[in-house]
Design a protein around this motif. Structure first.
Motif, mmCIF file in Angstrom:
data_model
loop_
_atom_site.group_PDB
_atom_site.id
_atom_site.type_symbol
_atom_site.label_atom_id
_atom_site.label_comp_id
_atom_site.label_asym_id
_atom_site.label_seq_id
_atom_site.Cartn_x
_atom_site.Cartn_y
_atom_site.Cartn_z
ATOM 1 N N LYS A 144 5.814 -2.249 3.458
ATOM 2 C CA LYS A 144 4.848 -3.325 3.231
ATOM 3 C C LYS A 144 4.730 -4.170 4.492
ATOM 4 O O LYS A 144 5.723 -4.410 5.183
ATOM 5 C CB LYS A 144 5.282 -4.204 2.053
ATOM 6 N N SER A 145 3.536 -4.618 4.769
ATOM 7 C CA SER A 145 3.303 -5.384 5.997
ATOM 8 C C SER A 145 4.113 -6.668 6.045
ATOM 9 O O SER A 145 4.519 -7.120 7.125
ATOM 10 C CB SER A 145 1.805 -5.707 6.121
ATOM 11 N N ASP A 146 4.363 -7.268 4.879
ATOM 12 C CA ASP A 146 5.096 -8.542 4.838
ATOM 13 C C ASP A 146 6.565 -8.360 4.468
ATOM 14 O O ASP A 146 7.237 -9.322 4.068
ATOM 15 C CB ASP A 146 4.426 -9.498 3.852
ATOM 16 N N ALA A 200 5.185 7.634 -4.756
ATOM 17 C CA ALA A 200 5.962 6.879 -3.770
ATOM 18 C C ALA A 200 5.298 5.543 -3.451
ATOM 19 O O ALA A 200 5.967 4.505 -3.363
ATOM 20 C CB ALA A 200 6.126 7.703 -2.499
ATOM 21 N N PHE A 201 3.981 5.560 -3.293
ATOM 22 C CA PHE A 201 3.285 4.308 -2.957
ATOM 23 C C PHE A 201 3.199 3.372 -4.155
ATOM 24 O O PHE A 201 3.144 2.149 -3.978
ATOM 25 C CB PHE A 201 1.904 4.614 -2.371
ATOM 26 N N MET A 202 3.200 3.920 -5.348
ATOM 27 C CA MET A 202 3.297 3.065 -6.533
ATOM 28 C C MET A 202 4.650 2.365 -6.552
ATOM 29 O O MET A 202 4.738 1.172 -6.883
ATOM 30 C CB MET A 202 3.091 3.895 -7.805
ATOM 31 N N ASP A 203 5.699 3.101 -6.185
ATOM 32 C CA ASP A 203 7.039 2.491 -6.099
ATOM 33 C C ASP A 203 7.068 1.410 -5.026
ATOM 34 O O ASP A 203 7.680 0.353 -5.209
ATOM 35 C CB ASP A 203 8.091 3.563 -5.771
ATOM 36 N N LEU A 204 6.405 1.668 -3.905
ATOM 37 C CA LEU A 204 6.378 0.706 -2.811
ATOM 38 C C LEU A 204 5.632 -0.562 -3.222
ATOM 39 O O LEU A 204 6.063 -1.679 -2.936
ATOM 40 C CB LEU A 204 5.728 1.340 -1.580
ATOM 41 N N GLY A 217 -0.070 11.981 8.893
ATOM 42 C CA GLY A 217 -1.415 12.166 8.377
ATOM 43 C C GLY A 217 -1.603 11.532 7.021
ATOM 44 O O GLY A 217 -2.600 10.842 6.767
ATOM 45 N N VAL A 218 -0.657 11.769 6.134
ATOM 46 C CA VAL A 218 -0.721 11.166 4.802
ATOM 47 C C VAL A 218 -0.574 9.652 4.900
ATOM 48 O O VAL A 218 -1.231 8.895 4.187
ATOM 49 C CB VAL A 218 0.357 11.750 3.882
ATOM 50 N N ALA A 219 0.283 9.202 5.800
ATOM 51 C CA ALA A 219 0.469 7.762 5.998
ATOM 52 C C ALA A 219 -0.839 7.099 6.421
ATOM 53 O O ALA A 219 -1.227 6.054 5.878
ATOM 54 C CB ALA A 219 1.551 7.518 7.049
ATOM 55 N N ASN A 220 -1.533 7.704 7.374
ATOM 56 C CA ASN A 220 -2.804 7.141 7.824
ATOM 57 C C ASN A 220 -3.837 7.127 6.714
ATOM 58 O O ASN A 220 -4.624 6.182 6.587
ATOM 59 C CB ASN A 220 -3.325 7.941 9.022
ATOM 60 N N ASP A 228 -4.687 -3.712 4.507
ATOM 61 C CA ASP A 228 -3.604 -4.142 5.394
ATOM 62 C C ASP A 228 -2.282 -4.351 4.656
ATOM 63 O O ASP A 228 -1.375 -4.982 5.188
ATOM 64 C CB ASP A 228 -3.998 -5.458 6.083
ATOM 65 N N GLU A 229 -2.187 -3.794 3.458
ATOM 66 C CA GLU A 229 -0.989 -4.036 2.642
ATOM 67 C C GLU A 229 0.249 -3.366 3.234
ATOM 68 O O GLU A 229 1.373 -3.833 3.048
ATOM 69 C CB GLU A 229 -1.225 -3.518 1.226
ATOM 70 N N PHE A 230 0.052 -2.257 3.966
ATOM 71 C CA PHE A 230 1.182 -1.496 4.500
ATOM 72 C C PHE A 230 1.042 -1.290 6.000
ATOM 73 O O PHE A 230 -0.023 -1.459 6.570
ATOM 74 C CB PHE A 230 1.279 -0.132 3.813
#
Length: 296
Positions: A144-146, A200-204, A217-220, A228-230
């Motif tokens: 997470k960005s914050d 995974a992103f739901m967990d994050l 690639g998946v990250a992008n 900008d959440e991540f």
């Protein structure tokens, strides 16, 4: 009268036997024909004899292969490349979504002809018959960005999610773990293996995980669709190359696909496909043009 009845019964029995023999012959012929048809599509078939290519892929692995929610169709860079190969030979492309941790069973059973979906060669060199590499890739960490997490060192005591049987998992633990991966796995509180990166992103998002380890690639793709959440940490945990994986020993089909790719590379078709994806979603996949390495 008794003699006539006996004769009629004998004739009826003979006719029944003839009909029975005839009915047994047809399935045998059908089976032989089916066997011939299957052989024409099998690993030993020539490019002219083959009629289809069954590509196994993870349907939640953009931009390489995934389900487009707007069109409800499977799409992706790798599926477009596979379609180009099929068009070159006049084959039918069958897009077969698979559970990633069952990919070896699918390939070895013949349910699919190849695994073509951001499939990492590095560390698996002796497990499959491979095409030449076509993408230079890396494994990264998303937070997470914050979150206050700025480096791999900041992951100490944190929970990290990654996909089962993924390259990111291999980079973090096991015989193929990288130095950076070992550093992370030895310091974190927990490494959780999930079925797919949407989980995974739901967990994050929920706070069940502090970070996700995955392909760049998946990250992008995830970041392009989530604002900008991540963010992606600057330090990579590994670098690798993607290739098309065939059943070990299936050099016939590998050579056929390679011959088509070489021709499509020569006439510019592959470059057009890569550039199309590099320009999609406001340049979210622009890195594809830089990481494309087929024939280089």
């Amino acid at each position: 009268m008794k003699k006539l009845t006996a004769m009629l019964l004998t004739m009826a029995m003979a006719m029944t036997m003839l009909v029975g023999c005839g009915s047994n012959a047809a399935p045998a012929e059908d089976a032989a024909a089916a066997g011939s048809a299957a052989a024409a599509q099998g690993s030993g078939a020539s490019a002219e004899e083959r009629t289809q290519l069954i590509v196994g892929f993870d349907a939640e692995f953009p931009p390489y292969g995934y389900l487009d929610e707007e069109t409800n169709e499977y799409t992706g860079l790798d599926l477009d490349l596979a379609q180009a190969v099929c068009d070159y030979y006049g084959w039918e492309l069958k897009k077969q979504p698979i559970d990633w941790d069952a990919k070896d069973m699918e390939l070895n059973s013949g349910s699919i002809d190849c695994i073509w979906n951001g499939f990492t060669i590095t560390g698996r060199e002796d497990e499959y018959t491979w095409s030449a590499p076509y993408i230079d890739n890396s494994q990264v960490i998303v937070v997470k960005s914050d979150s206050g997490i700025e480096s791999l060192d900041d992951l100490a005591g944190k929970v990290v999610d990654t996909q089962k049987d993924s390259s990111a998992l291999a980079a973090l633990e096991g015989d193929d773990a990288t130095e950076a991966g070992k550093k992370v796995s030895s310091s974190i509180a927990q490494l959780t293996q999930v079925a797919d990166y949407n989980t995974a992103f739901m967990d994050l998002e929920s706070g069940a995980a502090d970070a996700v380890a995955l392909d760049v690639g998946v990250a992008n793709y995830q970041l392009a669709n989530r604002g900008d959440e991540f963010k992606i940490l600057d330090e990579e945990i590994s670098t690798e190359q993607y290739g098309i994986g065939f059943k070990l020993g299936n050099t016939e089909l590998c050579d056929q696909v390679t011959a088509a790719l070489d021709a499509l590379s020569e006439d510019g078709t592959l470059e057009e496909i890569v550039n199309k994806w590099a320009e999609m979603d406001d340049g979210a996949y622009s890195y594809l043009a830089d990481t494309w390495c087929y024939g280089k």
